[in-house]
Design an enzyme around this catalytic site. Structure first.
Site, PDB file in Angstrom:
ATOM      1  N   ASN A  11       0.852  -1.189   0.000  1.00 38.69           N
ATOM      2  CA  ASN A  11       0.000   0.000   0.000  1.00 38.69           C
ATOM      3  C   ASN A  11       0.883   1.234   0.000  1.00 38.69           C
ATOM      4  OD1 ASN A  11      -1.812   2.044   0.405  1.00 38.69           O
ATOM      5  ND2 ASN A  11      -2.456   1.393   2.453  1.00 38.69           N
ATOM      6  N   LYS A  13      -0.021   4.216  -0.325  1.00 37.32           N
ATOM      7  CA  LYS A  13      -0.715   5.403   0.197  1.00 37.32           C
ATOM      8  C   LYS A  13      -0.504   6.570  -0.799  1.00 37.32           C
ATOM      9  CE  LYS A  13      -0.392   3.372   4.720  1.00 37.32           C
ATOM     10  NZ  LYS A  13      -0.375   3.543   6.169  1.00 37.32           N
ATOM     11  N   HIS A  95      -9.722   1.229   4.636  1.00 30.87           N
ATOM     12  CA  HIS A  95      -8.466   1.461   5.358  1.00 30.87           C
ATOM     13  C   HIS A  95      -8.751   2.431   6.518  1.00 30.87           C
ATOM     14  CE1 HIS A  95      -4.422   2.703   6.343  1.00 30.87           C
ATOM     15  NE2 HIS A  95      -4.021   1.606   5.726  1.00 30.87           N
ATOM     16  N   GLU A  97      -7.201   4.876   7.586  1.00 35.59           N
ATOM     17  CA  GLU A  97      -6.994   6.291   7.265  1.00 35.59           C
ATOM     18  C   GLU A  97      -8.228   6.875   6.584  1.00 35.59           C
ATOM     19  OE1 GLU A  97      -3.265   5.702   5.270  1.00 35.59           O
ATOM     20  OE2 GLU A  97      -2.366   5.182   7.208  1.00 35.59           O
ATOM     21  N   GLU A 163      -5.562  -4.653  10.479  1.00 34.84           N
ATOM     22  CA  GLU A 163      -4.586  -3.594  10.680  1.00 34.84           C
ATOM     23  C   GLU A 163      -4.925  -2.845  11.966  1.00 34.84           C
ATOM     24  OE1 GLU A 163      -2.450  -2.507   6.787  1.00 34.84           O
ATOM     25  OE2 GLU A 163      -4.108  -1.139   7.071  1.00 34.84           O
ATOM     26  N   GLY A 169       2.191   2.731  10.862  1.00 34.82           N
ATOM     27  CA  GLY A 169       3.127   3.840  10.718  1.00 34.82           C
ATOM     28  C   GLY A 169       3.788   4.246  12.022  1.00 34.82           C
ATOM     29  N   SER A 208       3.246  -1.669  10.452  1.00 33.99           N
ATOM     30  CA  SER A 208       4.696  -1.700  10.699  1.00 33.99           C
ATOM     31  C   SER A 208       5.333  -3.043  10.343  1.00 33.99           C
ATOM     32  CB  SER A 208       5.003  -1.302  12.150  1.00 33.99           C
ATOM     33  OG  SER A 208       4.575   0.030  12.384  1.00 33.99           O
TER      34      SER A 208
HETATM   35  P1  13P Z   1       2.865   0.795   7.720  1.00 30.27           P
HETATM   36  O1  13P Z   1       3.418  -0.492   7.166  1.00 30.27           O
HETATM   37  O2  13P Z   1       3.592   2.011   7.249  1.00 30.27           O
HETATM   38  O3  13P Z   1       2.712   0.726   9.220  1.00 30.27           O
HETATM   39  O4  13P Z   1       1.383   0.949   7.129  1.00 30.27           O
HETATM   40  C1  13P Z   1       0.489  -0.092   7.276  1.00 30.27           C
HETATM   41  C2  13P Z   1      -0.701   0.177   6.460  1.00 30.27           C
HETATM   42  O5  13P Z   1      -1.496   1.028   6.775  1.00 30.27           O
HETATM   43  C3  13P Z   1      -0.880  -0.622   5.231  1.00 30.27           C
HETATM   44  O6  13P Z   1      -2.155  -0.456   4.705  1.00 30.27           O
END
Ligand code: 13P
Length: 246
Positions: A11, A13, A95, A97, A163, A169, A208
């Site tokens: 991903n 983003k 997601h 976010e 997740e 993150g 992560s």
């Molecule tokens: P990170 O791997 O940066 O923690 O992000 C995870 C994520 O949100 C994948 O969709």
């Protein structure tokens, strides 16, 4: 029952212009040898045509979000048919976010997953608890409720990504035991929803994930791959992630 093939889903983003995406794809193509895991790049929609052209055969592409509507007066939205037209196989829905910053509800997430399926895309439905929920010990109940509500009317061709919001993150990864506890619970809930077909569905862990922890996470019996954010941006890291799964 044979295990479903492990999925390494990247991903990006909101990272990489189409030019940067093409450079990344060229570099990957020159260095990648087919891994035991299936690889899918979930990129900004505008990057997808260039990626598909340059990525090695067998590497899938997908979107990070999709409209809950088929077509029409929805300024700024990308439809499932549009994603399909640029050869997307997958699309992330729900997601954290998007749930947090765009106030997407479980009902909206389910509508997006249905749209994806109606156009031949496999939705990657994301679920997971915030830290306060985990600290109260309510993470399993919360996440299963979120799964059921986010898959209302959704058929049995989906991927589920667990997740935990506190792990995204932050560098704070769930332990392999934490991931397995939830993945097993999610698989149980999927069996309740889809019957025996649930055994073939993939449950991913995300939050992560790095080259040095992916093997332990994905070795858990109910974890069938990873959804990776930060470590998906550099080709070196992606090759190391794929290598760790082979
Ligand atoms: P990170 O791997 O940066 O923690 O992000 C995870 C994520 O949100 C994948 O969709």
């Amino acid at each position: 029952m044979t295990q479903p093939r492990t999925l390494l889903a990247l991903n990006w983003k909101m990272n990489k212009t189409p030019t940067e995406a093409r450079e990344w794809a060229r570099e990957l193509a020159s260095r990648y040898t087919r891994s035991a895991a299936e690889l899918a790049v979930l990129a900004p929609a505008i990057d997808l045509p260039g990626l598909k052209e340059l990525l090695p055969a067998g590497v899938d592409v997908g979107g990070q979000d999709v409209s809950a509507h088929a077509a029409g007066a929805y300024t700024g939205e990308i439809s499932a048919a549009m994603l399909r037209d640029v050869h997307a196989t997958y699309v992330i829905v729900g997601h954290s976010e998007r749930r947090e910053y765009h106030l997407e509800t479980d009902a909206v997430v389910a509508a997006k997953a249905r749209q994806a399926q109606a156009h031949g895309l496999t939705p990657i439905v994301c679920v997971g608890e915030r830290l306060d929920v985990r600290e109260r010990g309510e993470h399993v109940r919360f996440t299963l409720d979120q799964l059921r509500a986010s898959t209302e009317g959704v058929q049995a061709n989906l991927v589920v990504a667990y997740e935990p919001v506190w792990a995204i993150g932050t560098g704070r990864t769930a332990t392999a035991d934490d991931a397995e506890e939830m993945a097993a619970a999610l698989r149980g809930a999927l069996a309740g929803l889809y019957g025996p077909e649930a055994a073939a569905l993939r449950v991913l862990y995300g939050g992560s994930v790095k080259p040095d922890n992916i093997a332990a996470l994905c070795a858990q019996p109910n974890v069938n791959g990873a959804l990776v954010g930060g470590a998906s941006l550099q080709v070196d890291d992606v090759l190391a992630l794929a290598h760790a799964l082979s």
